[in-house]
Scaffold this motif. Structure first.
Motif, mmCIF file in Angstrom:
data_model
loop_
_atom_site.group_PDB
_atom_site.id
_atom_site.type_symbol
_atom_site.label_atom_id
_atom_site.label_comp_id
_atom_site.label_asym_id
_atom_site.label_seq_id
_atom_site.Cartn_x
_atom_site.Cartn_y
_atom_site.Cartn_z
ATOM 1 N N SER A 19 8.081 12.067 -2.482
ATOM 2 C CA SER A 19 8.313 10.476 -2.460
ATOM 3 C C SER A 19 8.269 10.662 -0.516
ATOM 4 C CB SER A 19 8.923 9.798 -3.391
ATOM 5 O OG SER A 19 10.813 10.853 -3.057
ATOM 6 N N TYR A 20 8.077 9.467 -0.379
ATOM 7 C CA TYR A 20 8.144 9.208 0.951
ATOM 8 C C TYR A 20 8.768 8.276 0.699
ATOM 9 C CZ TYR A 20 3.894 11.496 2.067
ATOM 10 O OH TYR A 20 2.805 12.088 2.120
ATOM 11 N N GLY A 21 9.458 7.679 2.029
ATOM 12 C CA GLY A 21 10.806 6.358 2.191
ATOM 13 C C GLY A 21 11.293 6.399 1.301
ATOM 14 N N ARG A 28 7.604 7.728 -5.225
ATOM 15 C CA ARG A 28 6.955 8.984 -5.892
ATOM 16 C C ARG A 28 5.841 9.189 -5.791
ATOM 17 N NH1 ARG A 28 10.852 12.611 -9.480
ATOM 18 N NH2 ARG A 28 12.407 11.964 -8.228
ATOM 19 N N VAL A 29 4.828 10.380 -5.154
ATOM 20 C CA VAL A 29 3.423 10.431 -4.978
ATOM 21 C C VAL A 29 3.144 11.781 -5.990
ATOM 22 C CG1 VAL A 29 1.915 11.101 -3.598
ATOM 23 C CG2 VAL A 29 3.767 9.003 -2.919
ATOM 24 N N LEU A 30 4.173 12.481 -6.310
ATOM 25 C CA LEU A 30 4.081 13.843 -6.784
ATOM 26 C C LEU A 30 5.013 14.186 -7.961
ATOM 27 C CD1 LEU A 30 2.164 16.229 -4.328
ATOM 28 C CD2 LEU A 30 1.343 14.995 -5.608
ATOM 29 N N GLY A 48 -8.476 10.416 -7.547
ATOM 30 C CA GLY A 48 -8.039 9.006 -7.005
ATOM 31 C C GLY A 48 -8.171 9.125 -5.986
ATOM 32 N N SER A 49 -8.263 8.210 -5.264
ATOM 33 C CA SER A 49 -7.767 8.176 -3.634
ATOM 34 C C SER A 49 -6.599 8.292 -3.681
ATOM 35 C CB SER A 49 -8.724 6.837 -2.724
ATOM 36 O OG SER A 49 -8.212 6.644 -1.466
ATOM 37 N N GLY A 50 -5.515 8.330 -2.559
ATOM 38 C CA GLY A 50 -4.131 7.799 -2.585
ATOM 39 C C GLY A 50 -3.437 8.716 -4.191
ATOM 40 N N CYS A 51 -4.101 8.779 -4.362
ATOM 41 C CA CYS A 51 -2.872 9.759 -6.200
ATOM 42 C C CYS A 51 -1.977 11.056 -5.605
ATOM 43 C CB CYS A 51 -3.886 10.548 -6.993
ATOM 44 S SG CYS A 51 -5.120 12.379 -6.790
ATOM 45 N N GLY A 52 -2.703 11.547 -3.797
ATOM 46 C CA GLY A 52 -1.951 12.562 -3.433
ATOM 47 C C GLY A 52 -1.846 14.099 -3.308
ATOM 48 N N LYS A 53 -3.312 13.835 -3.557
ATOM 49 C CA LYS A 53 -4.315 15.066 -2.762
ATOM 50 C C LYS A 53 -3.433 16.286 -1.695
ATOM 51 C CE LYS A 53 -7.600 13.585 -3.373
ATOM 52 N NZ LYS A 53 -7.585 11.923 -3.433
ATOM 53 N N SER A 54 -3.473 15.909 -0.516
ATOM 54 C CA SER A 54 -3.226 15.722 0.581
ATOM 55 C C SER A 54 -1.916 15.732 1.163
ATOM 56 C CB SER A 54 -3.912 14.805 1.574
ATOM 57 O OG SER A 54 -5.206 14.210 1.921
ATOM 58 N N THR A 55 -1.089 15.157 0.670
ATOM 59 C CA THR A 55 0.179 15.004 -0.053
ATOM 60 C C THR A 55 1.080 17.100 -0.060
ATOM 61 O OG1 THR A 55 0.979 12.889 0.340
ATOM 62 C CG2 THR A 55 2.440 14.401 -0.722
ATOM 63 N N LEU A 56 -0.037 16.687 -1.708
ATOM 64 C CA LEU A 56 -0.088 18.000 -2.230
ATOM 65 C C LEU A 56 -0.289 18.945 -1.257
ATOM 66 C CD1 LEU A 56 0.499 20.094 -4.439
ATOM 67 C CD2 LEU A 56 -1.721 19.872 -5.113
ATOM 68 N N PHE A 97 -6.966 19.893 8.254
ATOM 69 C CA PHE A 97 -6.728 18.690 8.135
ATOM 70 C C PHE A 97 -8.196 17.619 7.416
ATOM 71 C CE2 PHE A 97 -3.588 20.215 10.776
ATOM 72 C CZ PHE A 97 -1.903 19.800 9.201
ATOM 73 N N GLN A 98 -8.323 16.036 7.093
ATOM 74 C CA GLN A 98 -8.905 15.897 6.541
ATOM 75 C C GLN A 98 -9.583 15.368 7.267
ATOM 76 O OE1 GLN A 98 -6.937 12.910 3.508
ATOM 77 N NE2 GLN A 98 -8.979 11.674 3.032
ATOM 78 N N TYR A 99 -8.936 14.718 8.798
ATOM 79 C CA TYR A 99 -9.273 14.308 9.491
ATOM 80 C C TYR A 99 -9.740 14.916 11.164
ATOM 81 C CZ TYR A 99 -8.750 10.124 6.759
ATOM 82 O OH TYR A 99 -8.657 9.441 5.311
HETATM 83 N N1 LIG Z 1 3.360 9.561 5.720
HETATM 84 C C1 LIG Z 1 3.218 8.682 4.530
HETATM 85 N N2 LIG Z 1 4.011 7.736 5.181
HETATM 86 C C2 LIG Z 1 4.777 6.809 3.578
HETATM 87 N N3 LIG Z 1 3.978 7.255 2.313
HETATM 88 C C3 LIG Z 1 2.356 8.058 2.408
HETATM 89 C C4 LIG Z 1 2.534 8.867 3.874
HETATM 90 N N4 LIG Z 1 1.464 9.494 3.224
HETATM 91 C C5 LIG Z 1 0.950 9.175 2.267
HETATM 92 N N5 LIG Z 1 1.567 8.006 2.227
HETATM 93 C C6 LIG Z 1 1.180 8.023 0.621
HETATM 94 O O1 LIG Z 1 1.095 8.636 -0.592
HETATM 95 C C7 LIG Z 1 0.384 8.082 -1.623
HETATM 96 C C8 LIG Z 1 -0.574 9.564 -1.440
HETATM 97 O O2 LIG Z 1 -1.654 9.743 -0.498
HETATM 98 P P1 LIG Z 1 -1.889 11.046 -0.117
HETATM 99 O O3 LIG Z 1 -2.651 11.063 1.811
HETATM 100 O O4 LIG Z 1 -1.695 12.114 -0.595
HETATM 101 O O5 LIG Z 1 -3.655 10.424 -0.884
HETATM 102 P P2 LIG Z 1 -4.510 11.230 -1.123
HETATM 103 O O6 LIG Z 1 -4.699 11.382 -2.730
HETATM 104 O O7 LIG Z 1 -4.495 12.433 -0.237
HETATM 105 O O8 LIG Z 1 -6.009 10.015 -1.482
HETATM 106 P P3 LIG Z 1 -6.949 10.204 -0.222
HETATM 107 O O9 LIG Z 1 -8.287 10.623 -1.435
HETATM 108 O O10 LIG Z 1 -7.223 9.059 0.619
HETATM 109 O O11 LIG Z 1 -7.609 10.958 0.993
HETATM 110 C C9 LIG Z 1 -0.354 7.058 -1.327
HETATM 111 O O12 LIG Z 1 -0.019 6.134 -1.946
HETATM 112 C C10 LIG Z 1 -0.097 7.105 0.549
HETATM 113 O O13 LIG Z 1 -0.057 5.576 1.109
#
Ligand SMILES: Nc1ncnc2c1ncn2[C@@H]1O[C@H](COP(=O)(O)OP(=O)(O)OP(=O)(O)O)[C@@H](O)[C@H]1O
Ligand SMILES: [Mg+2]
Length: 256
Positions: A19-21, A28-30, A48-56, A97-99
């Motif tokens: 989780s962030y924060g 909680r993201v994952l 879906g966008s924002g579901c946490g793929k990049s976070t994983l 990385f994504q970007y």
């Molecule tokens: N550094 C951060 N600080 C706070 N919240 C974050 C941070 N990075 C991601 N989040 C939050 O965590 C959640 C998951 O983000 P993440 O980037 O992992 O999603 P994603 O599945 O990769 O989305 P996308 O398909 O749009 O790339 C989102 O709600 C995002 O706002």
């Protein structure tokens, strides 16, 4: 040749929560991700966008700290290692990385050379040759003198892939490698990833939304939903699966 006896687990994630924060439960993201990547696997992570793929991905390579659960990379518990040992382990891992995340003050060639300069004793001439070879592989011949800002978005992605491959990693993580690319370039990147997998045995973990890529790569599909792995299986079985999220992903217009 890889045999059952020397098969390695490249990534082992168990009950991972991130989780962030400060308010852990709210953000909680994952929330209990279990995932294994074995030697030679090709894995496409969707959701879906924002579901946490990049976070994983970021948690697997040590950029985001888990709140709880286990993460093992190439057999080691990355998050408990010293910084020095983490760096040693991460040499064996490629990340796109994504970007893109190229260093804008360095030329494309210098960006690709950087991991080779930092982590090998190769001579500058040899490194220059390797950089040209890597750039040619991603279709960026004769661009090594350019700055990242002088490249198109798609070219930047390909340069980032050339850099991620520079040390011939044992496992390569790519966050949306094909997004924003024209179909031919995206297909070329998929072919390159497949040849890295088939010829060098490189494990490949890709986050992607592109159905064409998913079909071309034809590995295991992993769908993240509500902080967990909601599905894992072959692309063919995912297309047939009786699961709302998968149906919406594969058939967004409703036709099954
Ligand atoms: N550094 C951060 N600080 C706070 N919240 C974050 C941070 N990075 C991601 N989040 C939050 O965590 C959640 C998951 O983000 P993440 O980037 O992992 O999603 P994603 O599945 O990769 O989305 P996308 O398909 O749009 O790339 C989102 O709600 C995002 O706002
Ligand atoms: Mg993302």
């Amino acid at each position: 040749m890889t045999t059952a006896a020397n098969m390695r687990t490249l990534v082992e994630v168990a009950n991972l929560c991130v989780s962030y924060g400060s308010d852990e439960d709210e953000n909680r993201v994952l929330d209990g991700v279990d995932l294994r990547v074995e030697d030679g696997d090709v894995l496409c992570i969707v959701g879906g966008s924002g579901c946490g793929k990049s976070t994983l991905l970021k948690t697997i390579i040590g950029l985001v700290a888990p709140k709880s659960g286990q993460v093992r990379l190439l057999g080691e518990s990355l998050h408990t290692l010293t910084e020095q040992d983490q760096a040693r382990l991460l040499k064996r891992v490629g990340v796109m990385f994504q970007y893109g995340a190229l260093l804008n003050s360095l030329t494309v060639g210098e960006n690709v050379a950087l991991p080779l300069q930092m982590h090998t004793d190769l001579t500058p001439d040899f490194i220059d040759d390797l950089v040209e070879t890597r750039l040619a592989l991603v279709g960026l011949d004769s661009t090594s003198h350019l700055l990242p800002t002088e490249l198109s978005g798609g070219m930047r992605k390909r340069a980032a892939l050339a850099r991620a491959m520079s040390l011939e990693p044992e496992v390569l993580f790519c966050d949306e490698p094909g997004a924003g690319l024209d179909p031919e370039t995206a297909a070329g990147i998929d072919r390159l990833l497949l040849s890295l997998n088939q010829q060098l045995g490189m494990g490949i973990v890709i986050v992607t939304h592109e159905l064409m890529s998913i079909d071309r790569l034809n590995g295991d599909l992993v769908m993240l939903d509500e902080g967990r792995v909601a599905y894992r299986g072959s692309v063919a079985s995912a297309r047939q699966a009786d699961m709302e999220g998968l149906r919406r992903f594969f058939y967004p217009d409703g036709a099954a």
